[in-house]
Scaffold this motif. Structure first.
Motif, PDB file in Angstrom:
ATOM      1  N   ASN A 229      57.516   8.193  16.024  1.00  0.00           N
ATOM      2  CA  ASN A 229      56.216   7.561  15.780  1.00  0.00           C
ATOM      3  C   ASN A 229      55.302   7.690  16.984  1.00  0.00           C
ATOM      4  OD1 ASN A 229      56.836   6.730  13.175  1.00  0.00           O
ATOM      5  ND2 ASN A 229      57.720   4.791  13.863  1.00  0.00           N
ATOM      6  N   ASN A 230      55.882   7.658  18.185  1.00  0.00           N
ATOM      7  CA  ASN A 230      55.057   7.797  19.384  1.00  0.00           C
ATOM      8  C   ASN A 230      54.371   9.158  19.426  1.00  0.00           C
ATOM      9  OD1 ASN A 230      55.698   5.252  20.350  1.00  0.00           O
ATOM     10  ND2 ASN A 230      57.467   5.967  21.515  1.00  0.00           N
ATOM     11  N   ARG A 231      55.092  10.188  19.011  1.00  0.00           N
ATOM     12  CA  ARG A 231      54.480  11.523  18.985  1.00  0.00           C
ATOM     13  C   ARG A 231      53.380  11.584  17.919  1.00  0.00           C
ATOM     14  NH1 ARG A 231      56.019  16.730  20.704  1.00  0.00           N
ATOM     15  NH2 ARG A 231      55.083  18.415  19.459  1.00  0.00           N
ATOM     16  N   ARG A 232      53.595  10.941  16.799  1.00  0.00           N
ATOM     17  CA  ARG A 232      52.571  10.927  15.745  1.00  0.00           C
ATOM     18  C   ARG A 232      51.298  10.236  16.229  1.00  0.00           C
ATOM     19  NH1 ARG A 232      51.910   7.261  11.546  1.00  0.00           N
ATOM     20  NH2 ARG A 232      53.906   6.298  12.102  1.00  0.00           N
ATOM     21  N   PHE A 233      51.456   9.119  16.943  1.00  0.00           N
ATOM     22  CA  PHE A 233      50.288   8.420  17.486  1.00  0.00           C
ATOM     23  C   PHE A 233      49.596   9.256  18.561  1.00  0.00           C
ATOM     24  CE2 PHE A 233      52.686   4.310  16.372  1.00  0.00           C
ATOM     25  CZ  PHE A 233      52.162   4.328  15.095  1.00  0.00           C
ATOM     26  N   ALA A 234      50.375   9.958  19.388  1.00  0.00           N
ATOM     27  CA  ALA A 234      49.795  10.808  20.428  1.00  0.00           C
ATOM     28  C   ALA A 234      49.016  11.968  19.810  1.00  0.00           C
ATOM     29  CB  ALA A 234      50.894  11.328  21.349  1.00  0.00           C
ATOM     30  N   ARG A 235      49.517  12.512  18.707  1.00  0.00           N
ATOM     31  CA  ARG A 235      48.800  13.589  18.028  1.00  0.00           C
ATOM     32  C   ARG A 235      47.478  13.091  17.455  1.00  0.00           C
ATOM     33  NH1 ARG A 235      52.076  16.578  13.606  1.00  0.00           N
ATOM     34  NH2 ARG A 235      50.095  17.708  13.567  1.00  0.00           N
TER      35      ARG A 235
END
Length: 396
Positions: A229-235
């Motif tokens: 989820n952290n990568r999704r938010f960063a994207r």
């Protein structure tokens, strides 16, 4: 054709329903491309018939409105037609062979499947996907147009949310007083453009300004675990940075083009081949950051709206030729001042803009112009056509 855009507000379940409708659109388009590749469809009618068969074969595909399924097949046939046209025109290089879509971001409804509220503040989608009612927020007023003038409604997914686009069938025309002014424009990297009067417009360099923030956001994406989820938010944060830069460039091009068109009766500019120019790896980033192509498209669109003449001329030797005596004075890109033996001493870009204006007023303009689809809402009848003089165009 006008395109009005509104931001939509919805619940989490409605957001998931929109995602499902977009994935269905991508699936139908790719199936239509495969059908054409296998030689089982040779026209748009055959692709349209295949949409009904897909709805019977896949129950989840039948949840999407029938008109929306046909619109997805239209996208496939548009890419096929473009490939055929490029082959007939014998365009060098790649011919844009139809590709399977991997990241679709929009779904399009035509005459059915959605209903606009009486107060024009919300829209309800009535198909089986369960999108339901979406609130609209924007600066445009849809009360000026009849419901039957709205030909299509698109739901477009972007980094900061989902937007609803309304394609309205109306011819935009505005009458303003003539200015009796002509101007030639020479676009550049040091300044965005220099006109024939010697005025320079600063190059905003939006990409260069936001490059540091973009790199920082990209590093944050790379550090996150794939699939988390952290990568999704960063994207999403990275996508918003790119979206802001593109909107800044778009807003700059629209406002500047409108100002130029309303201030002059005749606007002359260079017919630049941006695709060839960006092959220079030293200048490619700066050329793309300037956004000359987008500026030219809006010049031609506002020229059609305000009934102004726009002429695109051949850019050959516009910087080398002397605007006073016509002698060719060779100079490199680093030479920013034009000095001729006749005594003419001008800024390099100012000299080029005068040559561009003289060339446009003395010869015919660019043969044809851009033919863009309704999603961009540009004009396609603005530049001076081949074989027609400037006076003949005014008389017509």
């Amino acid at each position: 054709m006008l395109v009005f855009e509104f931001k939509t507000y919805r619940k989490a379940l409605q957001f998931q329903a929109i995602d499902q409708a977009i994935r269905t659109t991508q699936f139908i388009r790719n199936k239509a491309i495969r059908l054409w590749m296998d030689g089982l469809a040779k026209s748009w009618v055959e692709l349209s018939r295949h949409c009904a068969l897909l709805a019977k074969e896949f129950p989840w595909a039948s949840k999407l409105n029938s008109m929306a399924r046909q619109a997805a097949a239209e996208r496939a046939w548009a890419s096929i037609s473009r490939f055929y046209d490029n082959c007939k025109k014998k365009i060098s290089g790649k011919k844009s062979f139809p590709q399977f879509q991997k990241n679709c971001r929009s779904v399009e409804y035509k005459s059915s499947g959605c209903k606009l509220a009486d107060n024009r503040k919300s829209i309800t989608f009535t198909d089986k996907n369960g999108i339901g009612r979406l609130k609209l927020k924007g600066t445009r007023d849809l009360h000026f147009y009849q419901i039957n003038q709205i030909k299509r409604v698109r739901l477009v997914k972007r980094a900061d949310g989902v937007y609803a686009q309304f394609c309205i069938d109306v011819n935009r025309r505005e009458l303003i007083a003539p200015t009796h002014q002509t101007v030639g424009l020479d676009v550049g990297l040091e300044s965005f453009y220099t006109d024939s009067l010697g005025q320079k417009i600063e190059n905003p360099r939006f990409y260069r300004t936001g490059e540091q923030k973009m790199k920082r956001s990209q590093r944050l994406v790379s550090r996150k675990v794939k699939g988390s989820n952290n990568r999704r938010f960063a994207r999403k944060r990275l996508g918003r940075v790119h979206l802001k830069i593109s909107r800044q460039r778009f807003d700059h091009a629209v406002k500047l083009a409108r100002c130029v068109i309303t201030s002059n009766d005749v606007v002359v500019y260079e017919n630049l081949r941006i695709k060839n120019m960006v092959k220079n790896h030293c200048l490619a980033k700066s050329i793309n950051d300037a956004g000359w192509y987008q500026f030219r498209v809006w010049l031609e669109y506002f020229g059609k709206v305000f009934k102004r003449i726009t002429i695109a001329v051949n850019p050959s030797y516009t910087s080398q030729e002397c605007s006073n005596c016509g002698v060719i004075v060779k100079k490199s890109l680093s030479t920013r001042t034009h000095v001729c033996q006749c005594g003419c001493k001008l800024d390099r870009d100012h000299n080029a803009s005068i040559n561009i204006l003289n060339s446009g007023l003395g010869t015919v303009g660019h043969t044809g112009t851009f033919a863009l689809d309704a999603s961009n809402a540009w004009g396609d009848e603005t530049s001076t056509p081949s074989g027609v003089t400037l006076i003949e165009q005014v008389m017509s």
